[in-house]
Scaffold this motif. Structure first.
Motif, PDB file in Angstrom:
ATOM      1  N   GLU A   1      10.503  30.485  59.275  1.00  0.00           N
ATOM      2  CA  GLU A   1       9.714  29.258  59.381  1.00  0.00           C
ATOM      3  C   GLU A   1       8.803  29.096  58.168  1.00  0.00           C
ATOM      4  O   GLU A   1       8.659  28.000  57.629  1.00  0.00           O
ATOM      5  CB  GLU A   1       8.872  29.274  60.662  1.00  0.00           C
ATOM      6  N   PHE A   2       8.205  30.217  57.729  1.00  0.00           N
ATOM      7  CA  PHE A   2       7.327  30.139  56.563  1.00  0.00           C
ATOM      8  C   PHE A   2       8.111  29.750  55.312  1.00  0.00           C
ATOM      9  O   PHE A   2       7.652  28.948  54.508  1.00  0.00           O
ATOM     10  CB  PHE A   2       6.595  31.462  56.337  1.00  0.00           C
ATOM     11  N   THR A   3       9.309  30.298  55.161  1.00  0.00           N
ATOM     12  CA  THR A   3      10.144  29.954  54.013  1.00  0.00           C
ATOM     13  C   THR A   3      10.489  28.475  54.034  1.00  0.00           C
ATOM     14  O   THR A   3      10.448  27.798  52.999  1.00  0.00           O
ATOM     15  CB  THR A   3      11.422  30.804  54.010  1.00  0.00           C
ATOM     16  N   ASP A   4      10.820  27.947  55.210  1.00  0.00           N
ATOM     17  CA  ASP A   4      11.097  26.518  55.328  1.00  0.00           C
ATOM     18  C   ASP A   4       9.867  25.690  54.962  1.00  0.00           C
ATOM     19  O   ASP A   4       9.975  24.646  54.304  1.00  0.00           O
ATOM     20  CB  ASP A   4      11.552  26.173  56.748  1.00  0.00           C
ATOM     21  N   ILE A   5       8.698  26.159  55.378  1.00  0.00           N
ATOM     22  CA  ILE A   5       7.457  25.450  55.065  1.00  0.00           C
ATOM     23  C   ILE A   5       7.210  25.432  53.561  1.00  0.00           C
ATOM     24  O   ILE A   5       6.804  24.422  52.999  1.00  0.00           O
ATOM     25  CB  ILE A   5       6.276  26.074  55.846  1.00  0.00           C
ATOM     26  N   VAL A   6       7.474  26.555  52.898  1.00  0.00           N
ATOM     27  CA  VAL A   6       7.298  26.600  51.440  1.00  0.00           C
ATOM     28  C   VAL A   6       8.251  25.624  50.760  1.00  0.00           C
ATOM     29  O   VAL A   6       7.872  24.890  49.845  1.00  0.00           O
ATOM     30  CB  VAL A   6       7.488  28.037  50.903  1.00  0.00           C
ATOM     31  N   ALA A   7       9.491  25.575  51.230  1.00  0.00           N
ATOM     32  CA  ALA A   7      10.467  24.651  50.641  1.00  0.00           C
ATOM     33  C   ALA A   7      10.033  23.203  50.837  1.00  0.00           C
ATOM     34  O   ALA A   7      10.081  22.386  49.906  1.00  0.00           O
ATOM     35  CB  ALA A   7      11.840  24.879  51.257  1.00  0.00           C
ATOM     36  N   ILE A   8       9.585  22.862  52.035  1.00  0.00           N
ATOM     37  CA  ILE A   8       9.130  21.496  52.307  1.00  0.00           C
ATOM     38  C   ILE A   8       7.872  21.189  51.506  1.00  0.00           C
ATOM     39  O   ILE A   8       7.719  20.089  50.971  1.00  0.00           O
ATOM     40  CB  ILE A   8       8.883  21.306  53.826  1.00  0.00           C
ATOM     41  N   SER A   9       6.982  22.171  51.380  1.00  0.00           N
ATOM     42  CA  SER A   9       5.739  21.971  50.636  1.00  0.00           C
ATOM     43  C   SER A   9       6.006  21.715  49.164  1.00  0.00           C
ATOM     44  O   SER A   9       5.255  20.990  48.514  1.00  0.00           O
ATOM     45  CB  SER A   9       4.830  23.191  50.782  1.00  0.00           C
ATOM     46  N   GLN A  10       7.053  22.319  48.624  1.00  0.00           N
ATOM     47  CA  GLN A  10       7.393  22.087  47.227  1.00  0.00           C
ATOM     48  C   GLN A  10       8.007  20.709  47.024  1.00  0.00           C
ATOM     49  O   GLN A  10       7.850  20.110  45.969  1.00  0.00           O
ATOM     50  CB  GLN A  10       8.364  23.150  46.727  1.00  0.00           C
ATOM     51  N   MET A  11       8.720  20.217  48.019  1.00  0.00           N
ATOM     52  CA  MET A  11       9.409  18.942  47.877  1.00  0.00           C
ATOM     53  C   MET A  11       8.513  17.739  48.152  1.00  0.00           C
ATOM     54  O   MET A  11       8.813  16.640  47.700  1.00  0.00           O
ATOM     55  CB  MET A  11      10.629  18.891  48.803  1.00  0.00           C
TER      56      MET A  11
END
Length: 191
Positions: A43-53
């Motif tokens: 979930e944290f990895t997904d959040i980082v990806a969304i936060s970058q986009m």
């Protein structure tokens, strides 16, 4: 009670998160994944990806999404999850706001003194270390898989990692373009 812990946690991250959003990622992951267990590593990895986009600073975006997900994972509804987002975001920004107001005049007055210059010389390597730690913390089997479980996905992930590094470092390709290229490659190669 989770709102109180969210506020304290993200206030501390905002207080000690030198180096901007990328430097904060390892602190955020350590707190929300490992210490409190509000999110899984995936979930944290997904959040980082969304936060970058999404537009805006990655640290603030991550806090917003982490606050929402943490409250949602605790079983609260949509409105309370939005309140969790607001709590985490406000808490992350508050230390910077307070500190900048307090030290702005002092810094302008003393910024050219040797003592202040020495402090910044000591902080620079620490910031680079935090960025390196954020990178290493995200290099998990959830992001790269493993060669024995899914070798195709592992090697594609390694290739995309290397291509992104080479593209942005050596060829100066815009990171937004690299994200789009890797998303397209992931869609084509891993679908």
């Amino acid at each position: 009670m989770i709102f109180f812990y969210l506020f304290i946690t993200f206030f501390q991250i905002g207080l000690f998160g030198f180096g901007g959003g990328y430097g904060m990622l390892s602190l955020i992951q350590g707190e929300v994944v490992h210490h409190h267990g509000w999110l899984t590593t995936g979930e944290f990895t997904d959040i980082v990806a969304i936060s970058q986009m999404t537009p805006g600073p990655i640290g603030i975006n991550s806090a917003t999404y982490c606050g929402y997900t943490a409250v949602h994972n605790e079983g609260y509804g949509y409105f309370m999850s939005i309140l969790g987002s607001a709590t985490a975001t406000f808490a992350l920004v508050l230390p910077s706001l307070i500190l900048m107001i307090l030290i702005a005049k002092l810094f302008l007055k003393y910024m050219n003194t040797p003592s202040v210059q020495n402090v910044f010389s000591g902080l620079r390597p620490a910031v680079v270390g935090l960025l390196g730690a954020a990178t290493l913390l995200l290099m998990t089997s959830e992001n790269f898989n493993t060669p024995d479980i899914n070798p195709w996905q592992f090697w594609i992930s390694c290739f995309l990692f290397a291509a992104t590094f080479v593209g942005t470092w050596f060829f100066k390709i815009n990171p937004i373009r690299m994200i789009c290229f890797c998303a397209a490659a992931g869609l084509v190669l891993l679908y």
